[in-house]
Design a protein around this motif. Sequence first.
Motif, PDB file in Angstrom:
ATOM      1  N   VAL A   1       0.838  -1.208   0.000  1.00 19.45           N
ATOM      2  CA  VAL A   1       0.000   0.000   0.000  1.00 19.45           C
ATOM      3  C   VAL A   1       0.871   1.255   0.000  1.00 19.45           C
ATOM      4  O   VAL A   1       0.565   2.236  -0.681  1.00 19.45           O
ATOM      5  CB  VAL A   1      -0.944  -0.011   1.217  1.00 19.45           C
ATOM      6  CG1 VAL A   1      -1.733   1.297   1.283  1.00 19.45           C
ATOM      7  CG2 VAL A   1      -1.897  -1.196   1.134  1.00 19.45           C
TER       8      VAL A   1
ATOM      9  N   GLN B   1       1.933   2.051  -3.420  1.00 22.75           N
ATOM     10  CA  GLN B   1       0.838   2.567  -4.242  1.00 22.75           C
ATOM     11  C   GLN B   1       0.497   4.013  -3.893  1.00 22.75           C
ATOM     12  O   GLN B   1       0.210   4.822  -4.774  1.00 22.75           O
ATOM     13  CB  GLN B   1      -0.394   1.681  -4.066  1.00 22.75           C
ATOM     14  CG  GLN B   1      -1.591   2.104  -4.903  1.00 22.75           C
ATOM     15  CD  GLN B   1      -2.767   1.165  -4.711  1.00 22.75           C
ATOM     16  OE1 GLN B   1      -2.658   0.107  -4.096  1.00 22.75           O
ATOM     17  NE2 GLN B   1      -3.914   1.546  -5.230  1.00 22.75           N
ATOM     18  N   VAL B   2       0.529   4.356  -2.608  1.00 23.75           N
ATOM     19  CA  VAL B   2       0.109   5.693  -2.164  1.00 23.75           C
ATOM     20  C   VAL B   2       1.238   6.713  -2.310  1.00 23.75           C
ATOM     21  O   VAL B   2       0.988   7.912  -2.468  1.00 23.75           O
ATOM     22  CB  VAL B   2      -0.393   5.624  -0.706  1.00 23.75           C
ATOM     23  CG1 VAL B   2      -0.712   7.015  -0.159  1.00 23.75           C
ATOM     24  CG2 VAL B   2      -1.618   4.732  -0.612  1.00 23.75           C
TER      25      VAL B   2
ATOM     26  N   ARG C   1      -5.845  -5.107   2.963  1.00 18.56           N
ATOM     27  CA  ARG C   1      -5.180  -4.111   2.120  1.00 18.56           C
ATOM     28  C   ARG C   1      -6.064  -2.875   1.957  1.00 18.56           C
ATOM     29  O   ARG C   1      -5.597  -1.747   2.008  1.00 18.56           O
ATOM     30  CB  ARG C   1      -4.863  -4.720   0.753  1.00 18.56           C
ATOM     31  CG  ARG C   1      -4.196  -3.740  -0.213  1.00 18.56           C
ATOM     32  CD  ARG C   1      -3.970  -4.397  -1.572  1.00 18.56           C
ATOM     33  NE  ARG C   1      -3.383  -3.462  -2.499  1.00 18.56           N
ATOM     34  CZ  ARG C   1      -2.094  -3.235  -2.613  1.00 18.56           C
ATOM     35  NH1 ARG C   1      -1.252  -3.901  -1.854  1.00 18.56           N
ATOM     36  NH2 ARG C   1      -1.638  -2.361  -3.492  1.00 18.56           N
ATOM     37  N   ARG C   2      -7.367  -3.072   1.776  1.00 17.71           N
ATOM     38  CA  ARG C   2      -8.290  -1.935   1.634  1.00 17.71           C
ATOM     39  C   ARG C   2      -8.326  -1.127   2.922  1.00 17.71           C
ATOM     40  O   ARG C   2      -8.338   0.105   2.890  1.00 17.71           O
ATOM     41  CB  ARG C   2      -9.675  -2.454   1.266  1.00 17.71           C
ATOM     42  CG  ARG C   2     -10.798  -1.416   1.352  1.00 17.71           C
ATOM     43  CD  ARG C   2     -10.508  -0.186   0.536  1.00 17.71           C
ATOM     44  NE  ARG C   2     -10.412  -0.455  -0.882  1.00 17.71           N
ATOM     45  CZ  ARG C   2     -10.102   0.474  -1.777  1.00 17.71           C
ATOM     46  NH1 ARG C   2      -9.843   1.719  -1.381  1.00 17.71           N
ATOM     47  NH2 ARG C   2     -10.023   0.160  -3.051  1.00 17.71           N
TER      48      ARG C   2
ATOM     49  N   GLN D   1      -5.139   0.840   3.131  1.00 22.66           N
ATOM     50  CA  GLN D   1      -5.117   1.895   2.105  1.00 22.66           C
ATOM     51  C   GLN D   1      -6.002   3.066   2.509  1.00 22.66           C
ATOM     52  O   GLN D   1      -5.655   4.229   2.267  1.00 22.66           O
ATOM     53  CB  GLN D   1      -5.563   1.321   0.767  1.00 22.66           C
ATOM     54  CG  GLN D   1      -5.490   2.334  -0.375  1.00 22.66           C
ATOM     55  CD  GLN D   1      -5.752   1.701  -1.724  1.00 22.66           C
ATOM     56  OE1 GLN D   1      -5.709   0.499  -1.871  1.00 22.66           O
ATOM     57  NE2 GLN D   1      -6.038   2.524  -2.718  1.00 22.66           N
TER      58      GLN D   1
ATOM     59  N   ASP E   1      -4.399   6.685   2.653  1.00 24.38           N
ATOM     60  CA  ASP E   1      -4.950   7.693   1.742  1.00 24.38           C
ATOM     61  C   ASP E   1      -5.374   8.938   2.519  1.00 24.38           C
ATOM     62  O   ASP E   1      -5.118  10.073   2.096  1.00 24.38           O
ATOM     63  CB  ASP E   1      -6.147   7.127   0.972  1.00 24.38           C
ATOM     64  CG  ASP E   1      -5.719   6.325  -0.245  1.00 24.38           C
ATOM     65  OD1 ASP E   1      -4.589   6.543  -0.734  1.00 24.38           O
ATOM     66  OD2 ASP E   1      -6.514   5.488  -0.707  1.00 24.38           O
TER      67      ASP E   1
END
Length: 465
Positions: free
Chosen positions: A331, A334-335, A363-364, A367, A371
């Motif tokens: 994560v 990705q972020v 993971r969600r 994230q 985020d």
Amino acid sequence: MLTPSGLVVGTLLSAPVALSALGGTRRTTLQLLGVAMAGNLLAMVVNALRDGLTPNDLGNRAVSMLAALLVGGLTLRAREASLRAARLEEESRRLARERALRVLVETVSGPYGQAEFVARAAQALRELTGAASVEIGRVDRAVLRAPHALAPAGGPGRLGTRLPLDVLARPPGSTQVWAVNGGDTLLSRLTRPHEQDLLLIVTGAAAPPDVLAEAVQTLQPLLDRTALLDDLQERQAQLQARGEVLQDLVYAFSHDLRTPLMANAVNMRAALRGAYGPLPEAYRATLHNGLDANGALLALADQLLLVAKYESGDAQDEARSVALRDVVLGVVTQVEPRAQARGVTLEPVLEGVRVRGQAHDLRRAVQNLLDNAARFAPPGSTVQIRLRRDGDEAALSVLDGGPGVPPGREATLFQRFRAGGAGGGTGLGLYLTRRIAEAHGGRVTYTRTARAQSVFTLTLPLEDL
């Protein structure tokens, strides 16, 4: 230049000078033409001083200069026509590739399970790459297993057979696509959240490897959503019993919204790559904003699908061992680009811990927390991400220097559609994080430190050894 004016050969030496510019640049051609003109004029002056000037001499020099100009002009026109044809051919190839990618997205998008997705993807990849055959399957202990598909159907496949080492092992330093068998076979992988990867075997491809790489990048997010759709389809009977509204929500966001959004993203990326010619910066900025908005809508669709999954009343699959450190690192990767664009630094300090649960859902949850921190942290600040053991629990803390939650909103912070931070949001992220934490036997909390830092902590039970 010093040849007597009576010899016509001397007056024609400028033509080869111009012809020699055929392999050079436009600037070189013009320079050589200038040399040819200057040489003719100098020869005319020298010969006139030495032998006198006659009308015949003037005619010879004029013919020589006109010949050089004609050859030079034709050279420039030929070069421009060649460059124009090359640009048109490249644009035609690019447009054909973008059309093929749109067809690929349309072929595999829809309310399909993984088996149907794999079958459609194999056929679409074969058409895209012009390959003799495309085979896709799950790799389990060096054996190719279902979900499996072979295009064209009926050919010699590898289902149930042990794969050779050169097919299984990606060479060090290789890209997303690598080749074996002297380049005749291209290989790539599609990752799945909590299952074995899917191996792509493309034999006799007519397209270059970068076409397959772009196709794999396009298929990956669609496969991720297909895995989630599989989970939801297993509970279709329960969803129907709990109401038609929830069922409509699942199918609307799995097909009706996602398909046009993905196709629209393909078109916008094609425009940014120059498929429709050069664009003003204002148009490019608008396209980038459109891609960001598309990404936000797709993220919202994913959140709503997970909400539907948890609201159905039986959201838990069989728990698996999850390396939480690997999930958090994924994560962060990705972020991080979005955080860096705002001047925010992510600083992870992570212990290796394992928990039981669903890697995709965890993971969600992670994230959502990262985020929020990257969005609300002030530019130039650092977001601290700490993963540690705390007794028999794993604690993930995310600290940022943002404005925090307004007074009086803490009580509803983790409720549905109750965004509490500056700038708001969909109101689903923190609610979904709480539901995921509770489904895994954990919790998520918010505190404000004396140093004006917001701290979100996700706590989960450690895996029993």
